[in-house]
Design a protein around this motif. Structure first.
Motif, mmCIF file in Angstrom:
data_model
loop_
_atom_site.group_PDB
_atom_site.id
_atom_site.type_symbol
_atom_site.label_atom_id
_atom_site.label_comp_id
_atom_site.label_asym_id
_atom_site.label_seq_id
_atom_site.Cartn_x
_atom_site.Cartn_y
_atom_site.Cartn_z
ATOM 1 N N GLU A 56 0.819 -1.317 -0.186
ATOM 2 C CA GLU A 56 0.124 -0.199 0.147
ATOM 3 C C GLU A 56 0.882 1.091 0.073
ATOM 4 O O GLU A 56 0.623 2.277 -0.907
ATOM 5 N N ILE A 60 1.170 4.300 -2.792
ATOM 6 C CA ILE A 60 1.340 5.601 -2.624
ATOM 7 C C ILE A 60 2.486 6.387 -3.232
ATOM 8 O O ILE A 60 2.389 7.430 -3.779
ATOM 9 N N ASN A 95 -6.430 7.456 -2.956
ATOM 10 C CA ASN A 95 -7.400 6.435 -3.046
ATOM 11 C C ASN A 95 -8.060 5.904 -1.650
ATOM 12 O O ASN A 95 -9.059 4.795 -1.792
ATOM 13 N N GLN A 96 -7.621 6.510 -0.536
ATOM 14 C CA GLN A 96 -8.088 5.949 0.615
ATOM 15 C C GLN A 96 -9.195 7.118 1.309
ATOM 16 O O GLN A 96 -9.179 8.268 0.807
ATOM 17 N N GLY A 97 -9.789 6.515 2.211
ATOM 18 C CA GLY A 97 -10.792 7.307 2.974
ATOM 19 C C GLY A 97 -9.979 8.249 3.865
ATOM 20 O O GLY A 97 -9.043 8.479 3.875
ATOM 21 N N ASN A 98 -10.805 9.045 4.579
ATOM 22 C CA ASN A 98 -10.104 10.285 5.503
ATOM 23 C C ASN A 98 -10.444 10.092 6.939
ATOM 24 O O ASN A 98 -10.591 11.167 7.630
ATOM 25 N N GLU A 168 -2.913 12.369 2.844
ATOM 26 C CA GLU A 168 -2.709 10.827 2.381
ATOM 27 C C GLU A 168 -1.737 10.131 3.204
ATOM 28 O O GLU A 168 -2.072 8.984 3.724
ATOM 29 N N TYR A 172 -2.228 7.249 6.210
ATOM 30 C CA TYR A 172 -1.652 5.938 6.366
ATOM 31 C C TYR A 172 -0.837 5.682 7.429
ATOM 32 O O TYR A 172 -0.945 4.738 8.172
ATOM 33 N N LYS A 175 -3.220 5.102 10.326
ATOM 34 C CA LYS A 175 -3.834 3.696 10.447
ATOM 35 C C LYS A 175 -2.932 2.861 10.990
ATOM 36 O O LYS A 175 -3.594 1.696 11.323
#
Length: 216
Positions: A56, A60, A95-98, A168, A172, A175
């Motif tokens: 992932e 990015i 590409n990912q949520g927030n 972004e 990452y 998370k």
């Protein structure tokens, strides 16, 4: 000697400067800083990529690398020609949520690495995040000093992209618990959030000065 200087003097006051030289002194220095910083970011991304373990994070990095490279090329082009770049400016999309996880959990204290073997995805994503934040600051300062309208717009369009890439990377990191986000106590936060009220209407002008002027 005076004849040689006269055309330059006229150019300064009439604006008859070749389009590719339509730059102020501060602008030239600041854009050089921006372009050098972009090269440094691209070189850093290239060197770090081989050490990434998480697919992932590698995705990015690859998407950001290509985008930064395109922006660098567009900035160089308009800086050298004074014209719109051949490729219009774009908006970076992650590409990912927030969603952020808030609060602190116990973790080991951070310290400098002792060997290359300690290079981790946490370090790499942190280095990328720092590069994006630095780029946002440099481009904002350069745009504020830029006189060339095309270069100013290209730089200004790039700032939100730097912010998006930094966001972004922070998501990452959050998370994966590399980047923890503390919060205020709920009561304190509510008080801070509600400590401002919206502005309403236009300001009322005073007639006092007008009356004083009329007496004189």
């Amino acid at each position: 000697m005076q004849n040689q200087q006269e055309p330059m003097h006229q150019n300064m006051h009439t604006g008859a400067v070749p389009q590719q030289l339509n730059h102020g002194g501060h602008e030239v220095f600041d854009v050089h800083e921006v372009l050098s910083g972009s090269i440094g970011t691209l070189n850093q991304y290239m060197m770090l990529r081989q050490h990434i373990k998480d697919p992932e994070l590698r995705d990015i990095l690859d998407r950001q690398y290509q985008f930064i490279q395109d922006e660098y090329t567009s900035t160089v082009e308009c800086f050298q020609t004074g014209k719109d770049p051949s490729k219009p400016t774009q908006s970076y999309k992650m590409n990912q949520g927030n969603d952020f996880v808030y609060g602190l959990t116990p973790s080991q204290p951070k310290k400098p690495m002792q060997s290359m073997a300690e290079i981790s995805d946490e370090f790499i994503s942190g280095a990328m995040l720092a590069a994006c934040k630095s780029s946002a600051s440099h481009k904002t300062m350069a745009a504020l000093e830029t006189t060339n309208p095309v270069v100013r717009r290209v730089l200004a369009d790039s700032v939100p992209n730097c912010i998006e890439m930094a966001y972004e990377l922070s998501i990452y990191q959050n998370k994966h618990h590399y980047y923890q986000v503390p919060q205020l106590a709920q009561q304190d936060m509510i008080q801070m959030v509600n400590s401002y009220a919206p502005a309403q209407g236009m300001p009322q002008t005073s007639n006092t000065n007008m009356g004083m002027n009329m007496k004189h």
